[in-house]
Design a protein around this motif. Structure first.
Motif, PDB file in Angstrom:
ATOM      1  N   THR A   1      -3.921  -8.978  -6.232  1.00 17.13           N
ATOM      2  CA  THR A   1      -2.589  -8.654  -5.707  1.00 17.13           C
ATOM      3  C   THR A   1      -1.843  -9.946  -5.413  1.00 17.13           C
TER       4      THR A   1
ATOM      5  N   ASP B   1      -4.358  -1.751  -7.909  1.00 19.39           N
ATOM      6  CA  ASP B   1      -4.396  -0.309  -7.612  1.00 19.39           C
ATOM      7  C   ASP B   1      -4.992  -0.037  -6.233  1.00 19.39           C
TER       8      ASP B   1
ATOM      9  N   LYS C   1      -2.185  -0.744  -3.372  1.00 18.13           N
ATOM     10  CA  LYS C   1      -0.830  -0.183  -3.463  1.00 18.13           C
ATOM     11  C   LYS C   1      -0.507   0.696  -2.253  1.00 18.13           C
ATOM     12  N   ARG C   2       0.782   0.725  -1.929  1.00 14.07           N
ATOM     13  CA  ARG C   2       1.242   1.627  -0.869  1.00 14.07           C
ATOM     14  C   ARG C   2       1.505   3.005  -1.467  1.00 14.07           C
TER      15      ARG C   2
ATOM     16  N   VAL D   1       0.783  -5.674  -7.574  1.00 15.07           N
ATOM     17  CA  VAL D   1      -0.201  -5.222  -6.590  1.00 15.07           C
ATOM     18  C   VAL D   1      -1.317  -4.463  -7.298  1.00 15.07           C
TER      19      VAL D   1
ATOM     20  N   GLU E   1       5.620  -2.015  -7.771  1.00 12.33           N
ATOM     21  CA  GLU E   1       4.481  -2.806  -7.277  1.00 12.33           C
ATOM     22  C   GLU E   1       3.593  -3.301  -8.419  1.00 12.33           C
TER      23      GLU E   1
ATOM     24  N   GLU F   1       0.565   2.865   4.233  1.00 12.06           N
ATOM     25  CA  GLU F   1      -0.260   1.770   3.720  1.00 12.06           C
ATOM     26  C   GLU F   1      -1.528   1.610   4.551  1.00 12.06           C
TER      27      GLU F   1
END
Lengths: 445, 267
Positions: A191, A97, A100-101, A95, A92, A111
Motif C-alpha cells: 500500500t 486489497d 482498502k476501506r 492500496v 484506491e 476502515e
C-alpha cells in the motif's frame, strides 16, 4: 436428596461459582474498550464554502490474553457530509486489497485502522504482528525517516499524522543485544500514498509536469508491486542510549510511496503526437540516523537520511522518459526550548540532490524551516499554539494558529486556521487559495 | 542578691528545656537522609488515579499505572496513562541517578504523534502534566531533598495524630530557587516512619503557593506506603488528588518495562 449428594452439588456449585467469578474478574481486567467521536468543520475563505465537514467515530478494543500477549483492534467510521476532500468513491489503486476501506456511498467509509497482536516471547523478544503504524524519526511537521507507513494526502499535510498515516499489515520484532535495541520490520502490504484527484481541494499539482498544451495525454494504469514476499519492504533500526544521547541507526529497503511518472511522446494510430504517462512504483534504499540530547532547558535533536537512487521528474531534454535519478541527502536539526508551560521549537530541514540533474519544480538544494510556539494554561486545559513552516528557496509556506480547550475530562473544543502563502506553482504556495478556518469538537470515553 | 539568684534560676529553667529540646531534635539534613533511608522495596507496581479540580469545581480524572524499580542505586519510574481517552497511551519515563550532580533523563511518549520526546530535567520546577505537583515532586515521591535546601528543624507537631518533625528549608542559592520555583518550604515528616505527611511551599515572591497533605499511610507487604496525596495550589485555587491502589511490591517488573520501546508499546 441424600446428604452426600447435597454436598457434591454444593461443592460443584461453589467451584463453578468461583470459576465464574474468576473469569468475570479476569475479563473485566483484561478487556478495555474506548470510543472517540470527533467532528471537524472547515470554511474556505476563497470559495466561501465548507472545505471539510467530517465526522469520525473511532472505537478501540484491547484484550490482554495473558501478561505477555495483548490483542488490539482500532476501527474507524468516517463521514464527510459534503464529499469534498475525497470526491466520489476513490478507487484506491495504490492500496492493497487487505488495507482498502469499505465505502458506503460517496460520503462514508469504514476502515480497520489497526489490528495486531503484541507478544513477549522467550522473555527477550517483543513481537507486534498485524495492521499497525511503525514510526521512525525525530522531526515534527515534515518527514525524513517516518517513511514506513504511507499517508493519505486528502488534506495535504494538515491532517493529524495519526489520522493521515495509513497503517500497514506488518511484522515488528524488537529485542536487545546488550545495550543496543534492535528493531526488525517486515512489511508485505503493498500500500502506498493516497493522492487526490485533479478536482480535489488538495490535489498536489506541483508534483506533476503538465504535458504541452494541445497534445493529448494517455494516463496508463499505475504499475504497483504485488508480490507478497519479493515486493515487501524490510527495515532495521538499532537504538541505544549512551552518555545522555539517544541514538538510532536506520536502514530501510522499500518502494517509494509516490510513483515515478515515466512519460514519452508516442505516435499512435492517428500519427498525432501523444504524451503517454506510465506511473510505476520504484525501489529505493535509505540509511539514516537520529539523535537527541538535553542541554539545560533545551533539547537538541536531529535526523539524517541518505536515500539511494531516488527518481525525479526532470526538465532536462537528456532525461530518459522524463525521469532522472540521484541520491538524496536529507537532514533536520531541531531545538526545543521548554520553560514552564511554554514550548518554542525550531527546525531546519535541508534536502540536497547529490547528482547533477535537473529536477522539475525544485532546486537541488532546498531548505525548509519550522517554528512552533505553544503555551498551555489553566493546568493544561487551554492550549494556544502556532506552527509556521517556510521554504526559504521559494518563499512559500503556511501558518497554523490554533486554540484548544478541554471542557471536561472527555470533551475538547478546537479552533484554528490554516493559512498558505507563496507562489502558486510551489509545494505550499499551490494551496494559497485553500486558506481556511476550522472548528472541531472531540469527545472520548 | 536572692532576687538575682531567683531570676537567674528562672532564666536557667526557661533556657534549659529549650536547649534540651534543640539537642533532641534531629537536623533537617538528617531528617532528609532518613526519608531516603526508608525501605521502598526494589520495585513497585500501583494504580495511580489523579483527580484534577479547578477553582470552578470542574474535575478531570486520569487513571495511570505507575511502575518503579531500582537498578542498583539508579531509580527508574514509568507512568502509563490508561484513561481518559484524551490522554490514553501517554507515557512518562525517568532515570533518576544516584549522583545528584547528574541531571535525570526523562522521556514523554505522545500517542497523538506516536513519538517519544526527551524532556529537560533542568525544568524540574515545571508542573507535571497538568497536575499541581512538579516533576521534582514526582521524582522525590514524598521524600525531601538532600541537596537543594539549607534546613532548620523547628520542632515537633502532630499531623492527623502522628508526631512529625517540622523542618523549614530555604534553597541553597538563587539558581536552585529559580529551578524549583520555591523560595521556602516547610515539611512535616513523620517521626516514626520517616515519611512526609504535610508540606507547604512559598513562591519566589514569598507568597504561600502550595499545601501538600499525604494521608492513608499504611503497611503494604511490610513497607510503609502512602495511598492519598492532596495538593492545593493557593495561587490558582487548583487542586490535585493522587490516589494509589493495587499496590504490589512483589510483582515481577521486567527491565524492559523501563525503556523507550515500552513507552511506545504501552502497558
Amino acid at each position: 436428596m441424600s446428604l452426600k449428594k447435597q454436598l457434591v452439588v454444593l461443592l460443584i456449585s461453589a467451584f463453578l461459582g468461583m470459576n465464574a467469578q474468576e473469569k468475570k474478574k479476569t475479563f473485566k481486567d483484561s478487556f478495555k474498550a474506548s470510543l472517540v467521536v470527533a467532528s471537524d468543520v472547515s470554511y474556505e475563505f476563497s470559495s466561501g464554502k465548507l472545505q471539510k465537514s467530517e465526522l469520525i467515530i473511532k472505537p478501540e478494543f484491547s484484550y490482554k490474553v495473558s501478561s505477555k500477549i495483548r490483542l488490539v483492534l482500532k476501527g474507524q467510521a468516517y463521514n464527510e457530509f459534503n464529499d469534498a476532500l475525497e470526491r466520489g468513491t476513490p478507487k484506491e489503486e495504490t492500496v492493497s486489497d487487505y488495507s482498502k476501506r469499505l465505502f458506503i456511498g460517496d460520503r462514508t467509509n469504514i476502515e480497520l485502522r489497526e489490528f495486531y497482536v503484541y507478544a513477549k516471547l522467550f522473555k527477550k523478544i517483543r513481537l507486534t504482528a498485524g495492521k499497525q503504524q511503525i514510526v521512525w524519526g525525530e522531526t515534527d511537521g515534515l518527514k525524513l525517516l517516518d517513511v514506513i507507513n504511507p499517508q493519505n494526502f486528502r488534506e495535504f499535510i494538515l491532517d493529524d499524522f495519526e489520522d493521515s498515516r495509513i497503517p500497514l499489515w506488518s511484522l515488528k520484532t524488537e529485542f536487545d543485544i546488550k545495550n543496543i535495541g534492535v528493531q526488525l520490520v517486515w512489511i508485505p502490504d503493498n500500500t502506498y500514498h493516497i493522492t487526490q484527484d485533479f478536482d480535489a481541494p488538495f490535489f498536489t499539482k506541483s508534483l506533476f509536469q503538465n504535458p504541452p498544451e494541445g497534445i493529448p495525454t494517455i494516463f496508463n494504469e499505475t504499475i504497483r508491486p504485488s508480490h507478497f514476499v519479493s515486493d515487501s519492504d524490510i527495515g532495521i533500526r538499532l537504538s541505544t542510549f549512551t552518555k545522555g544521547w539517544d541514538i538510532t541507526l536506520n536502514y530501510f529497503y522499500y518502494y517509494d510511496d509516490l510513483p515515478v511518472f515515466y512519460n514519452n511522446l508516442q505516435f499512435i494510430e492517428s500519427e498525432e503526437p501523444m504524451v503517454v504517462i506510465n506511473p510505476k512504483f520504484e525501489r529505493q534504499q535509505l540509511v539514516g540516523t537520529t539523535f537527541n540530547k538535553v542541554f539545560g532547558s533545551t533539547t537538541f535533536r536531529g535526523e539524517v537520511a541518505y536515500v539511494f537512487n531516488q527518481k525525479f521528474s526532470s526538465i532536462s531534454p537528456n532525461s530518459v522518459q522524463g525521469i532522472e535519478s540521484s541520491n538524496v541527502y536529507k537532514s533536520a536539526i531541531g531545538l526545543d526550548y521548554i520553560k514552564g508551560e511554554s514550548v518554542i521549537s525550531i527546525q531546519i530541514f535541508n534536502d540536497i540532490i547529490t547528482d547533477n540533474i535537473s529536477p522539475f519544480n525544485r532546486d537541488t538544494f532546498e531548505t525548509n524551516t519550522s517554528l512552533l510556539v505553544s503555551h498551555e494554561m489553566m493546568n493544561d486545559n487551554l492550549k494556544i499554539e502556532s506552527l509556521w513552516v517556510h521554504n526559504t528557496n521559494h518563499g512559500d509556506g503556511f501558518v497554523r494558529p490554533s486554540v484548544s480547550y478541554w471542557v471536561n475530562t472527555n470533551t475538547q473544543l478546537f479552533f484554528g486556521s490554516d493559512l498558505f502563502y507563496g507562489n502558486a506553482t510551489k509545494l505550499f504556495g499551490q494551496f494559497n487559495h485553500r486558506n481556511r478556518i476550522s472548528f472541531g469538537v472531540k469527545w472520548g470515553i | 542578691m536572692n532576687t538575682k539568684l531567683i531570676f537567674g534560676f528562672i532564666a536557667m529553667l526557661l533556657l534549659f528545656p529549650v536547649t534540651t529540646k534543640s539537642q533532641n531534635l534531629p537536623s533537617g539534613n538528617s531528617v532528609a537522609e532518613k526519608t531516603f533511608a526508608k525501605d521502598d522495596g526494589i520495585s513497585v507496581s500501583r494504580k495511580l488515579t489523579m483527580e484534577l479540580k479547578d477553582k470552578r469545581g470542574k474535575v478531570r480524572i486520569r487513571e495511570t499505572i505507575s511502575l518503579r524499580k531500582y537498578f542498583n542505586k539508579e531509580k527508574r519510574l514509568a507512568i502509563f496513562y490508561l484513561t481518559p481517552t484524551s490522554v490514553k497511551g501517554t507515557a512518562f519515563l525517568t532515570f533518576d541517578y544516584p549522583d545528584a550532580s547528574k541531571d535525570d533523563d526523562q522521556w514523554l511518549y505522545m500517542p497523538a504523534l506516536r513519538k517519544t520526546r526527551r524532556i529537560s530535567a533542568a525544568n524540574r520546577g515545571d508542573y507535571f502534566l497538568g497536575t499541581d505537583l512538579t516533576y521534582e515532586d514526582i521524582r522525590l515521591e514524598t521524600r525531601i531533598s538532600r541537596e537543594d535546601y539549607n534546613y532548620k528543624t523547628l520542632g515537633k507537631e502532630n499531623i492527623d495524630g502522628h508526631s512529625c518533625y517540622v523542618v523549614e528549608g530555604v534553597p541553597k542559592n538563587q539558581k536552585i530557587a529559580k529551578e524549583l520555583g520555591y523560595s521556602k518550604v516547610k515539611y512535616w515528616v513523620d517521626a516514626d516512619v520517616w515519611m512526609l505527611r504535610k508540606a507547604d511551599s512559598w513562591d519566589a515572591a514569598g507568597n504561600h503557593l502550595k499545601t501538600v497533605k499525604i494521608s492513608d499511610i499504611k503497611k503494604i507487604q511490610s513497607i510503609w506506603t502512602y495511598h492519598h496525596i492532596l495538593v492545593k495550589n493557593h495561587k490558582t485555587k487548583h487542586e490535585t488528588i493522587f490516589r494509589f491502589t493495587d499496590i504490589d511490591y512483589q510483582k515481577t517488573l521486567s527491565d524492559d518495562l523501563f525503556t523507550e520501546e515500552a513507552l511506545v508499546n504501552g502497558f
